[in-house]
Design a protein around this motif. Sequence first.
Motif, PDB file in Angstrom:
ATOM      1  N   LYS A   1       0.826  -1.206   0.000  1.00 28.20           N
ATOM      2  CA  LYS A   1       0.000   0.000   0.000  1.00 28.20           C
ATOM      3  C   LYS A   1       0.867   1.265   0.000  1.00 28.20           C
ATOM      4  CE  LYS A   1      -3.926  -2.139   2.386  1.00 28.20           C
ATOM      5  NZ  LYS A   1      -4.774  -2.134   3.616  1.00 28.20           N
ATOM      6  N   SER A   2       2.127   1.114   0.342  1.00 29.65           N
ATOM      7  CA  SER A   2       3.055   2.243   0.391  1.00 29.65           C
ATOM      8  C   SER A   2       3.744   2.413  -0.959  1.00 29.65           C
ATOM      9  CB  SER A   2       4.113   2.016   1.481  1.00 29.65           C
ATOM     10  OG  SER A   2       5.195   2.910   1.342  1.00 29.65           O
ATOM     11  N   SER A   3       3.612   3.599  -1.558  1.00 31.03           N
ATOM     12  CA  SER A   3       4.272   3.852  -2.841  1.00 31.03           C
ATOM     13  C   SER A   3       5.787   3.818  -2.688  1.00 31.03           C
ATOM     14  CB  SER A   3       3.817   5.199  -3.413  1.00 31.03           C
ATOM     15  OG  SER A   3       4.187   6.269  -2.542  1.00 31.03           O
ATOM     16  N   ASN A   4       6.292   4.290  -1.548  1.00 31.48           N
ATOM     17  CA  ASN A   4       7.734   4.234  -1.304  1.00 31.48           C
ATOM     18  C   ASN A   4       8.237   2.797  -1.321  1.00 31.48           C
ATOM     19  OD1 ASN A   4       7.670   7.004  -0.996  1.00 31.48           O
ATOM     20  ND2 ASN A   4       8.781   7.013   0.934  1.00 31.48           N
ATOM     21  N   PHE A   5       7.530   1.938  -0.619  1.00 31.98           N
ATOM     22  CA  PHE A   5       7.906   0.527  -0.560  1.00 31.98           C
ATOM     23  C   PHE A   5       7.929  -0.078  -1.964  1.00 31.98           C
ATOM     24  CE2 PHE A   5       7.078  -4.007  -0.065  1.00 31.98           C
ATOM     25  CZ  PHE A   5       7.959  -4.366   0.942  1.00 31.98           C
ATOM     26  N   ASN A   6       6.912   0.202  -2.750  1.00 30.16           N
ATOM     27  CA  ASN A   6       6.774  -0.387  -4.085  1.00 30.16           C
ATOM     28  C   ASN A   6       7.912   0.025  -5.019  1.00 30.16           C
ATOM     29  OD1 ASN A   6       4.402  -1.640  -3.324  1.00 30.16           O
ATOM     30  ND2 ASN A   6       3.097  -0.010  -4.096  1.00 30.16           N
ATOM     31  N   VAL A   7       8.169   1.338  -5.108  1.00 31.46           N
ATOM     32  CA  VAL A   7       9.182   1.787  -6.068  1.00 31.46           C
ATOM     33  C   VAL A   7      10.585   1.399  -5.616  1.00 31.46           C
ATOM     34  CG1 VAL A   7       7.789   3.657  -7.017  1.00 31.46           C
ATOM     35  CG2 VAL A   7       9.267   4.110  -5.044  1.00 31.46           C
ATOM     36  N   LEU A   8      10.810   1.330  -4.311  1.00 28.93           N
ATOM     37  CA  LEU A   8      12.137   0.963  -3.817  1.00 28.93           C
ATOM     38  C   LEU A   8      12.415  -0.524  -4.022  1.00 28.93           C
ATOM     39  CD1 LEU A   8      12.281   3.145  -0.582  1.00 28.93           C
ATOM     40  CD2 LEU A   8      13.512   3.520  -2.730  1.00 28.93           C
ATOM     41  N   VAL A   9      11.408  -1.365  -3.829  1.00 28.94           N
ATOM     42  CA  VAL A   9      11.570  -2.796  -4.104  1.00 28.94           C
ATOM     43  C   VAL A   9      11.819  -3.017  -5.596  1.00 28.94           C
ATOM     44  CG1 VAL A   9      10.370  -5.022  -4.157  1.00 28.94           C
ATOM     45  CG2 VAL A   9      10.295  -3.613  -2.095  1.00 28.94           C
ATOM     46  N   LEU A  10      11.080  -2.290  -6.443  1.00 23.38           N
ATOM     47  CA  LEU A  10      11.301  -2.385  -7.888  1.00 23.38           C
ATOM     48  C   LEU A  10      12.726  -1.965  -8.250  1.00 23.38           C
ATOM     49  CD1 LEU A  10      10.281  -2.779 -10.796  1.00 23.38           C
ATOM     50  CD2 LEU A  10       9.529  -0.381 -10.746  1.00 23.38           C
ATOM     51  N   MET A  11      13.202  -0.928  -7.613  1.00 24.51           N
ATOM     52  CA  MET A  11      14.565  -0.455  -7.867  1.00 24.51           C
ATOM     53  C   MET A  11      15.592  -1.525  -7.498  1.00 24.51           C
ATOM     54  SD  MET A  11      16.428   2.698  -5.923  1.00 24.51           S
ATOM     55  CE  MET A  11      18.099   2.422  -5.337  1.00 24.51           C
ATOM     56  N   GLY A  12      15.432  -2.140  -6.339  1.00 20.96           N
ATOM     57  CA  GLY A  12      16.342  -3.204  -5.929  1.00 20.96           C
ATOM     58  C   GLY A  12      16.331  -4.365  -6.893  1.00 20.96           C
ATOM     59  N   THR A  13      15.146  -4.686  -7.420  1.00 24.88           N
ATOM     60  CA  THR A  13      15.003  -5.771  -8.384  1.00 24.88           C
ATOM     61  C   THR A  13      15.792  -5.486  -9.652  1.00 24.88           C
ATOM     62  OG1 THR A  13      12.782  -6.278  -7.545  1.00 24.88           O
ATOM     63  CG2 THR A  13      13.318  -7.070  -9.746  1.00 24.88           C
ATOM     64  N   ILE A  14      15.661  -4.277 -10.181  1.00 21.16           N
ATOM     65  CA  ILE A  14      16.349  -3.914 -11.427  1.00 21.16           C
ATOM     66  C   ILE A  14      17.861  -3.865 -11.232  1.00 21.16           C
ATOM     67  CG2 ILE A  14      16.688  -2.027 -13.078  1.00 21.16           C
ATOM     68  CD1 ILE A  14      13.689  -1.444 -12.814  1.00 21.16           C
ATOM     69  N   LEU A  15      18.304  -3.287 -10.132  1.00 17.59           N
ATOM     70  CA  LEU A  15      19.747  -3.184  -9.890  1.00 17.59           C
ATOM     71  C   LEU A  15      20.400  -4.560  -9.774  1.00 17.59           C
ATOM     72  CD1 LEU A  15      20.103  -0.171  -7.419  1.00 17.59           C
ATOM     73  CD2 LEU A  15      20.660  -0.240  -9.856  1.00 17.59           C
ATOM     74  N   ASN A  16      19.780  -5.468  -9.038  1.00 17.52           N
ATOM     75  CA  ASN A  16      20.375  -6.793  -8.883  1.00 17.52           C
ATOM     76  C   ASN A  16      20.366  -7.584 -10.181  1.00 17.52           C
ATOM     77  OD1 ASN A  16      20.672  -6.311  -6.065  1.00 17.52           O
ATOM     78  ND2 ASN A  16      20.440  -8.498  -5.695  1.00 17.52           N
ATOM     79  N   ASN A  17      19.282  -7.465 -10.942  1.00 16.19           N
ATOM     80  CA  ASN A  17      19.191  -8.185 -12.204  1.00 16.19           C
ATOM     81  C   ASN A  17      20.329  -7.790 -13.134  1.00 16.19           C
ATOM     82  OD1 ASN A  17      18.147  -8.214 -15.203  1.00 16.19           O
ATOM     83  ND2 ASN A  17      16.943  -9.747 -14.117  1.00 16.19           N
ATOM     84  N   THR A  18      20.532  -6.498 -13.283  1.00 13.55           N
ATOM     85  CA  THR A  18      21.557  -6.020 -14.206  1.00 13.55           C
ATOM     86  C   THR A  18      22.969  -6.267 -13.669  1.00 13.55           C
ATOM     87  OG1 THR A  18      21.286  -3.795 -13.242  1.00 13.55           O
ATOM     88  CG2 THR A  18      20.063  -4.278 -15.248  1.00 13.55           C
ATOM     89  N   TYR A  19      23.171  -6.062 -12.377  1.00 13.29           N
ATOM     90  CA  TYR A  19      24.516  -6.194 -11.816  1.00 13.29           C
ATOM     91  C   TYR A  19      24.959  -7.658 -11.765  1.00 13.29           C
ATOM     92  CZ  TYR A  19      28.513  -5.755  -8.719  1.00 13.29           C
ATOM     93  OH  TYR A  19      29.777  -5.828  -8.194  1.00 13.29           O
ATOM     94  N   TYR A  20      24.122  -8.536 -11.225  1.00 17.13           N
ATOM     95  CA  TYR A  20      24.503  -9.950 -11.106  1.00 17.13           C
ATOM     96  C   TYR A  20      24.746 -10.561 -12.478  1.00 17.13           C
ATOM     97  CZ  TYR A  20      23.334 -10.430  -6.113  1.00 17.13           C
ATOM     98  OH  TYR A  20      23.297 -10.331  -4.746  1.00 17.13           O
ATOM     99  N   GLY A  21      23.833 -10.274 -13.421  1.00 13.74           N
ATOM    100  CA  GLY A  21      23.994 -10.826 -14.758  1.00 13.74           C
ATOM    101  C   GLY A  21      25.251 -10.328 -15.431  1.00 13.74           C
ATOM    102  N   THR A  22      25.555  -9.051 -15.260  1.00 18.76           N
ATOM    103  CA  THR A  22      26.730  -8.464 -15.903  1.00 18.76           C
ATOM    104  C   THR A  22      28.030  -8.969 -15.295  1.00 18.76           C
ATOM    105  OG1 THR A  22      25.475  -6.466 -16.451  1.00 18.76           O
ATOM    106  CG2 THR A  22      27.870  -6.300 -16.499  1.00 18.76           C
ATOM    107  N   VAL A  23      28.101  -9.080 -13.965  1.00 17.06           N
ATOM    108  CA  VAL A  23      29.320  -9.585 -13.327  1.00 17.06           C
ATOM    109  C   VAL A  23      29.584 -11.034 -13.725  1.00 17.06           C
ATOM    110  CG1 VAL A  23      30.341 -10.226 -11.098  1.00 17.06           C
ATOM    111  CG2 VAL A  23      29.301  -7.985 -11.391  1.00 17.06           C
ATOM    112  N   PHE A  24      28.515 -11.812 -13.901  1.00 20.13           N
ATOM    113  CA  PHE A  24      28.662 -13.208 -14.344  1.00 20.13           C
ATOM    114  C   PHE A  24      29.377 -13.267 -15.690  1.00 20.13           C
ATOM    115  CE2 PHE A  24      27.147 -16.901 -16.711  1.00 20.13           C
ATOM    116  CZ  PHE A  24      27.380 -17.936 -15.821  1.00 20.13           C
ATOM    117  N   ILE A  25      28.911 -12.477 -16.660  1.00 16.54           N
ATOM    118  CA  ILE A  25      29.522 -12.539 -17.988  1.00 16.54           C
ATOM    119  C   ILE A  25      30.878 -11.823 -18.032  1.00 16.54           C
ATOM    120  CG2 ILE A  25      27.389 -12.910 -19.267  1.00 16.54           C
ATOM    121  CD1 ILE A  25      27.242  -9.944 -19.831  1.00 16.54           C
TER     122      ILE A  25
END
Length: 459
Positions: free
Chosen positions: A269-293
């Motif tokens: 219900k918190s917009s802060n919670f929603n956008v911050l969780v989305l941000m964490g999701t995007i950062l980890n996806n791009t960083y983990y995948g990139t460091v792997f390759i």
Amino acid sequence: MKNSVNELSSGKPLSFGFVVGVTSLGFVVSQLDVSIVNIALPQISKSFSTGISSLQWIVDAYTIAFAALMLSAGGMSDLLGSKRIFQIGLIIFGIASMCCGISWNPISLILFRVLQGIGSAVMIPSSLSILNQNYAHNNGLRARAVGFWTAAGGVSIAAGPILGGLLIHLSTWRMIFFVNVPLCLLGIILSTKLKGSKRQLGRGFDIPGQLIWMLALVALIGAIIEWHDYGIKHPLIYGSLIFSVIMLLWFIHVEKKAKSPILPLSLFKSSNFNVLVLMGTILNNTYYGTVFILSLYLQNVLHYSVINAGLAFLPLTAGFIISNLLSGKLIGKYGIRFPILTGLTIVTIGFTGLFIAGANTPYWLLFIPFLAIPMGIGLAVPAMTTGVLSSVDKTLSGTASAVLNTSRQASGAMGVAIFGAMANGGATAIIHAITMSAIISPLAIICCGILIFKYLKAN
């Protein structure tokens, strides 16, 4: 027995440095094993005569288990007390690390990596909950504590390839797992003095929700990993994807009706919670995948030795150290919006810089993106974590941190699966995967930044 058993230790208050140091130690070992394995992949491949698909499973088995169980672990932290759960996590992780070091084939290593992931899932939400319980009364101290905590994790992720390269150079790839054992023992001993949260014996445990979530996540990431070998038209692949979607929808339905859900939907219900969780999701996806390759790129394309490949990641360590510590000061002065937006801008520039990666790229050209990516993430993540904790009641801090870290780890596993699939095919495929990262990652982060700018409320 009383409905509430207070685990807060009596006596002289513990120092800020001790509390942050001990809780960060748990975060260090868990995050170290996210990245330290990457540098050892070529050696593991030779040792077991296995291909890139097995290597993806060795990396993702850890993060899948981590992500699949963290929601339940967050609830357990709130239910049974954060200190007790933190210590159990350290014990599991230490045993699993020893077993990884003596593994005899890819399957055994994958299974023991799952056990490591379980240990991490148990101790990470509880460690953050301990910090929140100790400093919820003081926003400034909490921001500093979270800043140091995330700095420790960020530095350990960045230092993983360097430490791994050194250990492999001096011994074998097995040493990257054995090094965790004394660290876990130290954490268990020191944590006996920590102040933990109260047990909430009135709460239940959501077993159906946990099982459904685990099935959905394993099916999704498994399909992405095997996509390259089987093709999208194979029944195993599209069947797993459809099954995953059905499980996710069923999971949401079950959580709506559960008395003690592992994922309280009220958090969203918190917009802060929603956008911050989305941000964490995007950062980890791009960083983990990139460091792997990038780990494959340095050794299989540029033909760096394992020790030189590890040292090549040194700017990542420096970037995380500098920016994580700076982030806490910026949060105290400007709130969370400024460091988040600044960090996202820097990390976008860093990912874009990977366009220059080719078959003969000199290292000095790679230095800037290798430094900018962690600096941007290091500025943004402490502010993100502080914002998530401040958006919920402190009695749900374990659950909230579990949701954040679950989304990040699940997304990180998918990043490894997606970019790893692109890199499956030799040097040309690896370079292509890096180029795609330089396109996809900045676009995703820019979209995230727009949402942060629009919906994140200042605090």
